[in-house]
Design a protein around this motif. Structure first.
Motif, PDB file in Angstrom:
ATOM      1  N   PHE A  66      37.135  41.654 116.542  1.00 51.28           N
ATOM      2  CA  PHE A  66      37.400  41.524 117.979  1.00 51.28           C
ATOM      3  C   PHE A  66      38.515  42.480 118.417  1.00 51.28           C
ATOM      4  N   LYS A  67      39.564  42.597 117.592  1.00 55.29           N
ATOM      5  CA  LYS A  67      40.671  43.505 117.922  1.00 55.29           C
ATOM      6  C   LYS A  67      40.186  44.947 117.984  1.00 55.29           C
ATOM      7  N   ARG A  68      39.352  45.337 117.032  1.00 57.35           N
ATOM      8  CA  ARG A  68      38.816  46.700 117.022  1.00 57.35           C
ATOM      9  C   ARG A  68      37.934  46.942 118.243  1.00 57.35           C
ATOM     10  N   PHE A  69      37.077  45.982 118.552  1.00 58.68           N
ATOM     11  CA  PHE A  69      36.202  46.095 119.725  1.00 58.68           C
ATOM     12  C   PHE A  69      37.041  46.280 120.991  1.00 58.68           C
ATOM     13  N   LYS A  70      38.071  45.474 121.139  1.00 59.92           N
ATOM     14  CA  LYS A  70      38.942  45.562 122.317  1.00 59.92           C
ATOM     15  C   LYS A  70      39.639  46.923 122.368  1.00 59.92           C
ATOM     16  N   ALA A  71      40.171  47.374 121.236  1.00 61.46           N
ATOM     17  CA  ALA A  71      40.885  48.653 121.199  1.00 61.46           C
ATOM     18  C   ALA A  71      39.969  49.816 121.555  1.00 61.46           C
ATOM     19  N   LEU A  72      38.737  49.793 121.055  1.00 61.27           N
ATOM     20  CA  LEU A  72      37.820  50.903 121.307  1.00 61.27           C
ATOM     21  C   LEU A  72      37.243  50.894 122.721  1.00 61.27           C
ATOM     22  N   THR A  73      36.966  49.703 123.272  1.00 60.97           N
ATOM     23  CA  THR A  73      36.253  49.640 124.553  1.00 60.97           C
ATOM     24  C   THR A  73      37.158  49.496 125.770  1.00 60.97           C
ATOM     25  N   SER A  74      38.411  49.097 125.601  1.00 60.31           N
ATOM     26  CA  SER A  74      39.302  48.918 126.755  1.00 60.31           C
ATOM     27  C   SER A  74      39.430  50.210 127.544  1.00 60.31           C
ATOM     28  N   GLY A  75      39.348  50.062 128.855  1.00 58.40           N
ATOM     29  CA  GLY A  75      39.461  51.209 129.748  1.00 58.40           C
ATOM     30  C   GLY A  75      38.165  51.982 129.927  1.00 58.40           C
ATOM     31  N   HIS A  76      37.068  51.501 129.344  1.00 53.32           N
ATOM     32  CA  HIS A  76      35.787  52.216 129.388  1.00 53.32           C
ATOM     33  C   HIS A  76      34.703  51.406 130.092  1.00 53.32           C
ATOM     34  N   TYR A  77      33.612  52.078 130.390  1.00 55.11           N
ATOM     35  CA  TYR A  77      32.406  51.415 130.869  1.00 55.11           C
ATOM     36  C   TYR A  77      31.701  50.815 129.661  1.00 55.11           C
TER      37      TYR A  77
END
Length: 160
Positions: free
Chosen positions: A28-39
């Motif tokens: 979940f942390k990795r998903f959040k880090a990679l996708t935050s600020g994106h579409y």
């Protein structure tokens, strides 16, 4: 760049009854880090599996329901329209579900997958990653621990 991002088991299981099959806080942390600020592009069922929209992301939802308009989200009726609704100069993430992954895998540039080292009974599956089309460029193994019931590996593939 368009990236598929998913967590899938050894047998490509993604979920069952619109629920995840495991709880991996580091994923979940990795998903959040990679996708935050994106579409982020997803199907309606994936969107509805969240308790609320994910913060700091623009949600693009694919739905064939004509009157489906969750507040603050972009709703379209095809993957092509979803991609067209996103900026061309930014990384865009396709986050599921199974049908959307199967449609998108032939057109995306990158796959970020968390491979959960276990086989699960499921009703939704990730498509096969064809080694003739995809090159593994990084992987990072994580053993199970007190917060993670299963071993897992973060893997990144780019199209050959």
């Amino acid at each position: 760049m368009i990236t598929l991002i998913a967590a899938a088991a050894e047998n490509n299981a993604l979920g069952k009854n619109n629920q995840l099959l495991w709880h991996l806080p580091d994923d979940f942390k990795r998903f959040k880090a990679l996708t935050s600020g994106h579409y982020i592009i997803m199907g309606r069922k994936t969107f509805e599996s969240f308790p609320k929209p994910l913060p700091n992301r623009t949600h693009v939802i694919i739905s064939r329901q004509p009157n489906y308009h969750p507040e603050g989200c972009i709703v379209v009726d095809s993957l092509e329209k979803a991609i067209a609704a996103c900026p061309k100069t930014e990384e865009v993430f396709v986050i599921g579900g199974g049908q959307i992954y199967h449609q998108a895998i032939s057109i995306v540039d990158k796959i970020d997958i968390t491979r959960v080292h276990h086989a699960f009974e499921a009703d939704t599956f990730f498509p096969e990653i064809d080694s003739n089309e995809w090159k593994l460029v990084s992987e990072e193994f994580h053993p199970k621990d007190d917060k993670h019931l299963y071993d897992f590996t973060f893997q990144t593939f780019i199209r050959k």
